[in-house]
Design a protein around this motif. Structure first.
Motif, PDB file in Angstrom:
ATOM      1  N   ASP A 258       0.832  -1.197   0.000  1.00  0.00           N
ATOM      2  CA  ASP A 258       0.000   0.000   0.000  1.00  0.00           C
ATOM      3  C   ASP A 258       0.872   1.254   0.000  1.00  0.00           C
ATOM      4  O   ASP A 258       1.852   1.336   0.748  1.00  0.00           O
ATOM      5  CB  ASP A 258      -0.897   0.033   1.236  1.00  0.00           C
ATOM      6  CG  ASP A 258      -2.000  -1.007   1.207  1.00  0.00           C
ATOM      7  OD1 ASP A 258      -2.360  -1.466   0.114  1.00  0.00           O
ATOM      8  OD2 ASP A 258      -2.510  -1.350   2.299  1.00  0.00           O
ATOM      9  N   ALA A 259       0.471   2.239  -0.777  1.00  0.00           N
ATOM     10  CA  ALA A 259       1.209   3.497  -0.821  1.00  0.00           C
ATOM     11  C   ALA A 259       0.988   4.338   0.427  1.00  0.00           C
ATOM     12  O   ALA A 259       1.750   5.275   0.680  1.00  0.00           O
ATOM     13  CB  ALA A 259       0.818   4.290  -2.056  1.00  0.00           C
ATOM     14  N   ALA A 260      -0.041   4.028   1.211  1.00  0.00           N
ATOM     15  CA  ALA A 260      -0.343   4.749   2.448  1.00  0.00           C
ATOM     16  C   ALA A 260      -0.960   3.766   3.429  1.00  0.00           C
ATOM     17  O   ALA A 260      -1.445   2.695   3.036  1.00  0.00           O
ATOM     18  CB  ALA A 260      -1.287   5.922   2.183  1.00  0.00           C
ATOM     19  N   PRO A 261      -0.974   4.096   4.712  1.00  0.00           N
ATOM     20  CA  PRO A 261      -1.602   3.193   5.681  1.00  0.00           C
ATOM     21  C   PRO A 261      -3.104   3.036   5.419  1.00  0.00           C
ATOM     22  O   PRO A 261      -3.744   3.907   4.811  1.00  0.00           O
ATOM     23  CB  PRO A 261      -1.358   3.893   7.029  1.00  0.00           C
ATOM     24  CG  PRO A 261      -0.224   4.833   6.786  1.00  0.00           C
ATOM     25  CD  PRO A 261      -0.339   5.260   5.366  1.00  0.00           C
TER      26      PRO A 261
ATOM     27  N   PRO B  24     -12.721  10.157  11.633  1.00  0.00           N
ATOM     28  CA  PRO B  24     -12.393  10.770  10.339  1.00  0.00           C
ATOM     29  C   PRO B  24     -12.007   9.717   9.298  1.00  0.00           C
ATOM     30  O   PRO B  24     -11.059   8.958   9.503  1.00  0.00           O
ATOM     31  CB  PRO B  24     -11.223  11.697  10.666  1.00  0.00           C
ATOM     32  CG  PRO B  24     -10.581  11.086  11.865  1.00  0.00           C
ATOM     33  CD  PRO B  24     -11.649  10.345  12.626  1.00  0.00           C
ATOM     34  N   ASP B  25     -12.714   9.688   8.189  1.00  0.00           N
ATOM     35  CA  ASP B  25     -12.510   8.645   7.186  1.00  0.00           C
ATOM     36  C   ASP B  25     -11.103   8.613   6.613  1.00  0.00           C
ATOM     37  O   ASP B  25     -10.595   7.550   6.269  1.00  0.00           O
ATOM     38  CB  ASP B  25     -13.498   8.823   6.026  1.00  0.00           C
ATOM     39  CG  ASP B  25     -14.912   8.407   6.387  1.00  0.00           C
ATOM     40  OD1 ASP B  25     -15.107   7.839   7.480  1.00  0.00           O
ATOM     41  OD2 ASP B  25     -15.827   8.653   5.579  1.00  0.00           O
ATOM     42  N   THR B  26     -10.469   9.775   6.479  1.00  0.00           N
ATOM     43  CA  THR B  26      -9.217   9.838   5.722  1.00  0.00           C
ATOM     44  C   THR B  26      -7.963   9.610   6.550  1.00  0.00           C
ATOM     45  O   THR B  26      -6.869   9.536   6.002  1.00  0.00           O
ATOM     46  CB  THR B  26      -9.094  11.200   5.008  1.00  0.00           C
ATOM     47  OG1 THR B  26      -9.143  12.247   5.987  1.00  0.00           O
ATOM     48  CG2 THR B  26     -10.224  11.379   4.000  1.00  0.00           C
ATOM     49  N   GLU B  27      -8.092   9.509   7.876  1.00  0.00           N
ATOM     50  CA  GLU B  27      -6.919   9.256   8.712  1.00  0.00           C
ATOM     51  C   GLU B  27      -6.588   7.767   8.740  1.00  0.00           C
ATOM     52  O   GLU B  27      -7.482   6.917   8.634  1.00  0.00           O
ATOM     53  CB  GLU B  27      -7.176   9.702  10.153  1.00  0.00           C
ATOM     54  CG  GLU B  27      -6.992  11.172  10.388  1.00  0.00           C
ATOM     55  CD  GLU B  27      -7.116  11.527  11.858  1.00  0.00           C
ATOM     56  OE1 GLU B  27      -7.279  12.723  12.145  1.00  0.00           O
ATOM     57  OE2 GLU B  27      -7.033  10.617  12.714  1.00  0.00           O
ATOM     58  N   PRO B  28      -5.315   7.424   8.930  1.00  0.00           N
ATOM     59  CA  PRO B  28      -4.969   6.016   9.164  1.00  0.00           C
ATOM     60  C   PRO B  28      -5.689   5.479  10.398  1.00  0.00           C
ATOM     61  O   PRO B  28      -5.805   6.169  11.414  1.00  0.00           O
ATOM     62  CB  PRO B  28      -3.458   6.050   9.391  1.00  0.00           C
ATOM     63  CG  PRO B  28      -2.998   7.284   8.682  1.00  0.00           C
ATOM     64  CD  PRO B  28      -4.110   8.278   8.857  1.00  0.00           C
TER      65      PRO B  28
ATOM     66  N   ARG C 264      -0.484  -1.269   7.114  1.00  0.00           N
ATOM     67  CA  ARG C 264      -0.746  -1.232   5.682  1.00  0.00           C
ATOM     68  C   ARG C 264      -0.677  -2.674   5.181  1.00  0.00           C
ATOM     69  O   ARG C 264      -0.159  -3.548   5.881  1.00  0.00           O
ATOM     70  CB  ARG C 264       0.216  -0.319   4.937  1.00  0.00           C
ATOM     71  CG  ARG C 264       1.636  -0.803   4.805  1.00  0.00           C
ATOM     72  CD  ARG C 264       2.498   0.216   4.075  1.00  0.00           C
ATOM     73  NE  ARG C 264       2.747   1.389   4.889  1.00  0.00           N
ATOM     74  CZ  ARG C 264       2.741   2.641   4.411  1.00  0.00           C
ATOM     75  NH1 ARG C 264       2.501   2.872   3.124  1.00  0.00           N
ATOM     76  NH2 ARG C 264       2.998   3.663   5.210  1.00  0.00           N
ATOM     77  N   THR C 265      -1.183  -2.924   3.999  1.00  0.00           N
ATOM     78  CA  THR C 265      -1.239  -4.302   3.505  1.00  0.00           C
ATOM     79  C   THR C 265      -0.328  -4.470   2.295  1.00  0.00           C
ATOM     80  O   THR C 265       0.155  -3.510   1.705  1.00  0.00           O
ATOM     81  CB  THR C 265      -2.671  -4.721   3.121  1.00  0.00           C
ATOM     82  OG1 THR C 265      -3.119  -3.952   1.992  1.00  0.00           O
ATOM     83  CG2 THR C 265      -3.619  -4.516   4.289  1.00  0.00           C
ATOM     84  N   ALA C 266      -0.123  -5.726   1.954  1.00  0.00           N
ATOM     85  CA  ALA C 266       0.743  -6.080   0.821  1.00  0.00           C
ATOM     86  C   ALA C 266       0.102  -7.241   0.070  1.00  0.00           C
ATOM     87  O   ALA C 266      -0.893  -7.830   0.505  1.00  0.00           O
ATOM     88  CB  ALA C 266       2.135  -6.474   1.321  1.00  0.00           C
ATOM     89  N   ARG C 267       0.679  -7.566  -1.079  1.00  0.00           N
ATOM     90  CA  ARG C 267       0.250  -8.760  -1.825  1.00  0.00           C
ATOM     91  C   ARG C 267       1.409  -9.238  -2.677  1.00  0.00           C
ATOM     92  O   ARG C 267       2.315  -8.473  -3.025  1.00  0.00           O
ATOM     93  CB  ARG C 267      -0.986  -8.464  -2.681  1.00  0.00           C
ATOM     94  CG  ARG C 267      -0.761  -7.507  -3.822  1.00  0.00           C
ATOM     95  CD  ARG C 267      -2.050  -7.279  -4.605  1.00  0.00           C
ATOM     96  NE  ARG C 267      -1.897  -6.253  -5.627  1.00  0.00           N
ATOM     97  CZ  ARG C 267      -1.617  -6.502  -6.915  1.00  0.00           C
ATOM     98  NH1 ARG C 267      -1.412  -7.755  -7.324  1.00  0.00           N
ATOM     99  NH2 ARG C 267      -1.505  -5.518  -7.789  1.00  0.00           N
ATOM    100  N   ASP C 268       1.351 -10.522  -3.010  1.00  0.00           N
ATOM    101  CA  ASP C 268       2.366 -11.100  -3.893  1.00  0.00           C
ATOM    102  C   ASP C 268       2.148 -10.612  -5.312  1.00  0.00           C
ATOM    103  O   ASP C 268       1.045 -10.242  -5.713  1.00  0.00           O
ATOM    104  CB  ASP C 268       2.291 -12.625  -3.862  1.00  0.00           C
ATOM    105  CG  ASP C 268       2.555 -13.204  -2.483  1.00  0.00           C
ATOM    106  OD1 ASP C 268       3.209 -12.519  -1.679  1.00  0.00           O
ATOM    107  OD2 ASP C 268       2.104 -14.335  -2.215  1.00  0.00           O
ATOM    108  N   VAL C 269       3.221 -10.645  -6.088  1.00  0.00           N
ATOM    109  CA  VAL C 269       3.122 -10.289  -7.499  1.00  0.00           C
ATOM    110  C   VAL C 269       2.548 -11.471  -8.264  1.00  0.00           C
ATOM    111  O   VAL C 269       2.932 -12.613  -8.033  1.00  0.00           O
ATOM    112  CB  VAL C 269       4.514  -9.924  -8.047  1.00  0.00           C
ATOM    113  CG1 VAL C 269       4.487  -9.761  -9.568  1.00  0.00           C
ATOM    114  CG2 VAL C 269       5.008  -8.637  -7.385  1.00  0.00           C
TER     115      VAL C 269
END
Length: 434
Positions: free
Chosen positions: A212-215, A274-278, A429-434
Motif C-alpha cells: 500500500d502506498a499509504a496506511p 475521520p474517514d481519511t486518517e490512518p 498497511r497491507t501487501a500482496r504477492d506479485v
C-alpha cells in the motif's frame, strides 16, 4: 570506530536529553497529583512510576555504569525495576510521591549534564559516539510515549492540546507500489545510537511484492466492519477470533456507535471518526483479519524495511525512506507535535523512491513477522532490552507514530508487542504477492 571528538556530539546528546525532559514535564505537569498516582488502566503504570523510573534508569546507566558513582537512593532501585513488578502491582508499591519523584529526576539530570560536559565520548562501547546518553534519551522518549498512551486511557476532560496536522497533502498517484525482488541490506552496523535488535546489518532477499502506498484508513476499515468482518470467523486467526468473541470486540479501541454514527474518544475529546486518517488502536489480529478480508496480507518485517529503505537506483539502504537526512516536519508526523495521525497520503516529501508514504510517523505498523534476532545478534548493553522478548509471542511493529520522537525512530528501528495489544498507537498497511 570512536568519534568522541565528533563536532556537535555533546550538543546533540544534550539536546536529545533536554527535549525528552521537556516532553516528560508536559505529560506530568498537566495533570493533578491524584491523576499522577492513579492507575488509569491495569495495562499501564501510574504516571508517577514512569517519572521516577526515568530518573532511576538514567542514574543506573550514566551515573553508576559510566561514572562509577554510588547510587543516590539504592533503596528505591527495586521499586523501579520493570522486571520485578508487573504494571498492575505498581500502584501498591511505596513509590516516591509526585514532588519527590520530580526532585529525584531533576537531581539525576543535573549530575548527568555535568558528566556529559566532562566525560570523553570514546573508549568503551557505552561511551563511543555518546551511545549511553543516546540510550537514555531514547529510553525517556519511549516512556513519554507510554505516558501518552496512559493519557489516552485516562478518563476525564482533555488536558493535552496540540494543533491538528497541517501536512502537505497530495494523494499518491497509485494505491500501491511495486517493490522489486532481490537482495537488500537490512538492519544497521553504523547508526551510532541504534539498539541491539537493529544490529547487525545483513543481506536479505525478498520476492517482488506490492505494498500500500499509504496506511489503511478509517474509511477503509469501516467497510470491513460494515461487511460483518468482526462476525465472520473466516478472516481471523484462531487466537484472534477467541479474543474478539471473549471480549465482545467489534471495532477499534476507543470507537463507539451513537445515533448511526461512529465516534471515537481521543485524549478526552469525543469526535466523529475521520474517514481519511490512518486507522489506529487496532491489534495485530484485527490488522491481519482486515488484510485477509481485503484479499491481501500484512507485509513481513523484511518487506516493510525494504519498502522503507531500499533505493533501487543506487542499490543501497538509506536511513529513512526519503534519504539519509534527519526527519523534519515536512517529512513525517513525529514527536507529539500533533495528537493524531495526518491524513493518509500526506507528506509527499517523506515518500520512498518507490512512492510509498508515511512509512515513518503517524501510526506504528503491524507486520506479519515474529520478533526474532538478526543473524549475529549480540545483546547490548543488557539482555532485558530485547533478547528476553524474542519469540513467536511478540509481533513486530515498524515506522513509529505521531507519539514517537525522532531520536527513537529510524528506518531500522524495531518495536514489538503482543498481538492482542490495542491501546498502543498501532495501525497497518497491507501487501500482496506479485
Amino acid at each position: 570506530m570512536t568519534t568522541g571528538s565528533q563536532p556537535g556530539l555533546r550538543e546533540r546528546a544534550a539536546a536529545a536529553l533536554t527535549a525528552a525532559r521537556a516532553r516528560t514535564a508536559v505529560l506530568t505537569d498537566t495533570v493533578t497529583d491524584e491523576d499522577l498516582t492513579a492507575q488509569h488502566s491495569p495495562l499501564m503504570s501510574p504516571l508517577v512510576w514512569d517519572l521516577a523510573h526515568i530518573g532511576n534508569q538514567e542514574e543506573l546507566w550514566l551515573l553508576r555504569r559510566v561514572a562509577g558513582r554510588d547510587f543516590m537512593r539504592p533503596e528505591i532501585n527495586s521499586l523501579y525495576d520493570a522486571f520485578q513488578h508487573s504494571r498492575s502491582e505498581r500502584p501498591n508499591l511505596p513509590l516516591l510521591g509526585p514532588a519527590e519523584a520530580r526532585r529525584y529526576a531533576a537531581e539525576v539530570r543535573g549530575r548527568v549534564f555535568d558528566l556529559l560536559e566532562h566525560t570523553p565520548l570514546e573508549g568503551s562501547a557505552l561511551l563511543d559516539d555518546g551511545f549511553a546518553f543516546g540510550l537514555i534519551a531514547q529510553h525517556e522518549q519511549q516512556h513519554d510515549e507510554t505516558m501518552l498512551i496512559t493519557h489516552q486511557l485516562r478518563r476525564g476532560p482533555a488536558v493535552l492540546t496540540a494543533p491538528d496536522p497541517d501536512a502537505p497533502y497530495d494523494p499518491p498517484p497509485a494505491a500501491e507500489a511495486l517493490v522489486p525482488g532481490g537482495p537488500f541490506t537490512m538492519g544497521t552496523s553504523t547508526e551510532p545510537w541504534s539498539l541491539d535488535n537493529e544490529r547487525p546489518a545483513h543481506t536479505r532477499e525478498t520476492a517482488p511484492f506490492w505494498i500500500d502506498a499509504a496506511p489503511v484508513t478509517n474509511g477503509a476499515y469501516l467497510a470491513f466492519i460494515a461487511d460483518g468482518g468482526y462476525q465472520d470467523e473466516r478472516w481471523w486467526a484462531a487466537a484472534g477470533w477467541e479474543q474478539i468473541r471473549q471480549h465482545g470486540i467489534g471495532a477499534p479501541l476507543f470507537w463507539h456507535r451513537e445515533a448511526g454514527q461512529w465516534l471515537r474518544r481521543r485524549f478526552g475529546v469525543t469526535e466523529p471518526v475521520p474517514d481519511t486518517e490512518p486507522v489506529v488502536h487496532v491489534s495485530w489480529y484485527e490488522a491481519d483479519a482486515y488484510a485477509r478480508w481485503a484479499g491481501r496480507r500484512l507485509p513481513t518485517e523484511a518487506e516493510w524495511e525494504k519498502a522503507a529503505r531500499h533505493d533501487p537506483a543506487s542499490g543501497r539502504s538509506t536511513r529513512y525512506p526519503w534519504g539519509d537526512a534527519d526527519p523534519t516536519p515536512a517529512h513525517a508526523n513525529l514527536g507529539q507535535r500533533h495528537l493524531r495521525p495526518a491524513r493518509a497520503g500526506s507528506y509527499p516529501a517523506g515518500a520512498s523512491p518507490l512512492g510509498v508514504r508515511q512509512l515513518i510517523g503517524d501510526v506504528w505498523e503491524w507486520t506479519a513477522s515474529d520478533f526474532l534476532p538478526y543473524p549475529g545478534f549480540r545483546a547490548f548493553p543488557y539482555r532485558e532490552y530485547s533478547e528476553v522478548f524474542f519469540g513467536p509471542e511478540h509481533k513486530v511493529l515498524r515506522g513509529g507514530s505521531f507519539a514517537v520522537d525522532p531520536v527513537a525512530c529510524r528506518g531500522t528501528f524495531r518495536n514489538w508487542d503482543l498481538p492482542v495489544r490495542r491501546q498502543i498507537f498501532s495501525g497497518f498497511r497491507t501487501a500482496r504477492d506479485v
